[in-house]
Enzyme design. Structure first.
Site, PDB file in Angstrom:
ATOM      1  N   TYR A 333       0.807  -1.229   0.000  1.00  0.00           N
ATOM      2  CA  TYR A 333       0.000   0.000   0.000  1.00  0.00           C
ATOM      3  C   TYR A 333       0.836   1.273   0.000  1.00  0.00           C
ATOM      4  CZ  TYR A 333      -2.973  -3.528   2.331  1.00  0.00           C
ATOM      5  OH  TYR A 333      -3.646  -4.665   2.689  1.00  0.00           O
ATOM      6  N   CYS A 360      14.570 -11.528  -1.164  1.00  0.00           N
ATOM      7  CA  CYS A 360      15.157 -11.406  -2.489  1.00  0.00           C
ATOM      8  C   CYS A 360      14.203 -10.700  -3.420  1.00  0.00           C
ATOM      9  CB  CYS A 360      15.497 -12.788  -3.033  1.00  0.00           C
ATOM     10  SG  CYS A 360      17.166 -13.224  -2.635  1.00  0.00           S
TER      11      CYS A 360
HETATM   12  N1  LLP Z   1     -15.255  -4.470   9.407  1.00  0.00           N
HETATM   13  C1  LLP Z   1     -15.151  -4.856   8.135  1.00  0.00           C
HETATM   14  C2  LLP Z   1     -16.303  -5.413   7.455  1.00  0.00           C
HETATM   15  C3  LLP Z   1     -13.933  -4.725   7.466  1.00  0.00           C
HETATM   16  O1  LLP Z   1     -13.836  -5.100   6.206  1.00  0.00           O
HETATM   17  C4  LLP Z   1     -12.805  -4.198   8.151  1.00  0.00           C
HETATM   18  C5  LLP Z   1     -11.501  -4.090   7.505  1.00  0.00           C
HETATM   19  C6  LLP Z   1     -12.957  -3.818   9.492  1.00  0.00           C
HETATM   20  C7  LLP Z   1     -14.213  -3.959  10.086  1.00  0.00           C
HETATM   21  C8  LLP Z   1     -11.823  -3.260  10.315  1.00  0.00           C
HETATM   22  O2  LLP Z   1     -11.343  -2.079   9.767  1.00  0.00           O
HETATM   23  P1  LLP Z   1     -10.243  -1.211  10.578  1.00  0.00           P
HETATM   24  O3  LLP Z   1     -10.919  -0.655  11.793  1.00  0.00           O
HETATM   25  O4  LLP Z   1      -9.139  -2.121  10.929  1.00  0.00           O
HETATM   26  O5  LLP Z   1      -9.848  -0.179   9.594  1.00  0.00           O
HETATM   27  N2  LLP Z   1      -4.937  -4.847   5.191  1.00  0.00           N
HETATM   28  C9  LLP Z   1      -5.298  -3.447   5.131  1.00  0.00           C
HETATM   29  C10 LLP Z   1      -6.588  -3.167   5.839  1.00  0.00           C
HETATM   30  C11 LLP Z   1      -7.761  -3.947   5.299  1.00  0.00           C
HETATM   31  C12 LLP Z   1      -9.006  -3.680   6.048  1.00  0.00           C
HETATM   32  C13 LLP Z   1     -10.073  -4.631   5.622  1.00  0.00           C
HETATM   33  N3  LLP Z   1     -11.302  -4.516   6.331  1.00  0.00           N
HETATM   34  C14 LLP Z   1      -4.163  -2.612   5.724  1.00  0.00           C
HETATM   35  O6  LLP Z   1      -3.138  -3.188   6.117  1.00  0.00           O
HETATM   36  O7  LLP Z   1      -4.257  -1.399   5.782  1.00  0.00           O
END
Ligand code: LLP
Length: 442
Positions: A333, A360
């Site tokens: 990202y 790598c």
């Molecule tokens: N609820 C649902 C339906 C979601 O899809 C997500 C995150 C959350 C709650 C929690 O969101 P948060 O509060 O953590 O923003 N891998 C990415 C983030 C993907 C988030 C996916 N859904 C990153 O490293 O930024």
């Protein structure tokens, strides 16, 4: 580097987290090491719970376990009175094994398999967040077969999509998730679920994005969901008891990030609910699902510096003993992080370097251009704000072992995930019979 929570520099000039000297943590647990500031996680949980209590609304705060799902974290969320959002059999299994009460577990996902639904139903989880018509039919059939009735929320796309600073009011129709309000499929899903004998339709769910700094998107989502709720009440005589507004509350990774306080996000949401549902038969119960904002800033990754490569007039690369395997976010990202030398925290910054991982792959960079004291091999580098989506997204690329995770609080450090061993790496490998197991004599 910004010092979050209990992080501070001690008299030895070492970074200390949860009262634990990171130089000692390295000696005890090795590096790379994820260190979680337990007090800060608990503080964030309490900020959510307190803010909702202050609103006077009925509520549930479900920790989005995808951000960091290990048994100790499930226990901690349970102790703090949170519910739990899971999105796979693996997260569900972890939570159940940790003794998380099934009734407080909500199951998300756009492609839950029959096995997953069966596992969750047998465990007696609190709610299925149904994502599409296929799932609704599967849930209905499975619940009928078991002679039971299960709680369901319908995930809807309210036409609000947040890209941190921007909110796009169209375009959300083109999403793999949920029932679209705009094209009528959400209303059709309400009709189907509310008529089903084996589904107890609690209400709707909407999630607009992640790492969001402003309240407008959430307020707009509440407005759209409320309008939909009114429409459904008129047309189908269905009243929602629950509205789940998802997660997405932002945190500070670097000085470019300007998140609000948890209480401010919650107040904006609860005020919007009170305003837009004022003509509704009863104010709905509000659920949210924070992930990143519960664990993100409580995590720090500790690395040992190895080699460096100075390209005069271009840049100096400093390599650490981890990289995209323990933190894929910069590569995925373009995420930015702050870092410091944890063993020489008082030393003046002297050079601008770029932190490389050991994979790598040229894209395996953790930080481009960070100011640090003169870095030597053996120094300890701390990268802040790695609590969310780091361990959760870690991989074994290049067969690198995943790091250990430690909870630190009040001078105690406890292992919550062991460092993978070399044996762990080959634990699932099988050499088929037709491939010789002995060195070839040819
Ligand atoms: N609820 C649902 C339906 C979601 O899809 C997500 C995150 C959350 C709650 C929690 O969101 P948060 O509060 O953590 O923003 N891998 C990415 C983030 C993907 C988030 C996916 N859904 C990153 O490293 O930024």
């Amino acid at each position: 580097m910004y010092l979050h929570g209990t992080s501070k520099i001690n008299a030895k000039g070492h970074l200390e987290i949860g009262g634990c000297d990171t130089v000692e943590l390295k000696q005890q647990f090795g590096t790379p090491l994820y260190i979680v500031d337990e007090a800060l996680v608990r503080q964030r949980c309490r900020e959510y719970m307190d803010a909702f209590r202050a609103s006077g609304l009925s509520f549930q705060v479900a920790y989005a376990s995808k951000a960091f799902c290990v048994m100790a974290m499930c226990r901690l969320a349970e102790e703090e009175g949170l519910s739990l959002d899971v999105v796979s059999e693996g997260e569900l299994f972890t939570a159940l094994q940790a003794g998380f009460p099934a009734q407080r577990i909500h199951f998300h996902g756009n492609n839950k398999t029959l096995d997953e639904l069966e596992m969750a139903m047998s465990a007696g989880i609190g709610c299925f967040v149904a994502d599409n018509f296929t799932e609704l039919h599967m849930l209905q059939a499975l619940a009928a077969e078991k002679g039971t009735k299960v709680n369901v929320l319908l995930r809807v796309t309210p036409g609000v999509e947040a890209h941190t600073h921007e909110y796009i009011s169209t375009g959300q129709t083109d999403s793999k998730f949920g029932f679209d309000i705009g094209n009528g499929s959400a209303s059709e899903a309400v009709e189907l679920a509310s008529r089903s004998l084996n589904l107890n339709l609690l209400g709707v769910h909407s999630h607009i994005g992640s790492q969001i700094f402003e309240t407008e998107g959430f307020q707009l989502a509440v407005e759209r969901v409320a309008a939909f709720a009114m429409q459904v009440k008129e047309k189908l005589n269905v009243v929602f008891k629950v509205v789940n507004l998802g997660g997405g509350f932002g945190i500070r990774y670097t000085e470019e990030d300007t998140p609000l306080k948890v209480a401010d996000y919650v107040r904006a949401i609860t005020d919007a609910v009170k305003e837009h549902f004022s003509d509704y038969p009863e104010l709905p119960e509000i659920w949210v699902e924070p992930g990143r904002s519960i664990v993100g800033d409580a995590g720090t990754t500790l690395y040992t510096v190895g080699t460096s490569k100075d390209i005069p007039g271009v840049r100096k690369y400093v390599a650490v003993d981890g990289g995209m395997t323990d933190n894929p976010r910069p590569a995925l990202y373009d995420s930015k992080y702050e870092a410091m030398l944890a063993n020489r925290a008082h030393d003046e910054n002297e050079e601008t370097v770029s932190i490389a991982g050991k994979c790598c792959e040229s894209g395996d960079m953790l930080i481009w251009d960070v100011e640090l004291p003169k870095v030597n091999s053996g120094d300890l580098l701390a990268v802040a704000c790695t609590g969310a989506y780091n361990y959760a997204m870690a991989s074994n690329y290049n067969r690198i072992r995943r790091p250990a995770v430690v909870f630190a609080q009040d001078g105690h450090s406890d292992l919550v995930v062991k460092r993978e061993s070399l044996q762990d790496l080959i634990a699932c490998d099988v050499i088929p019979e037709r491939i010789s197991k002995q060195p070839s004599l040819k």
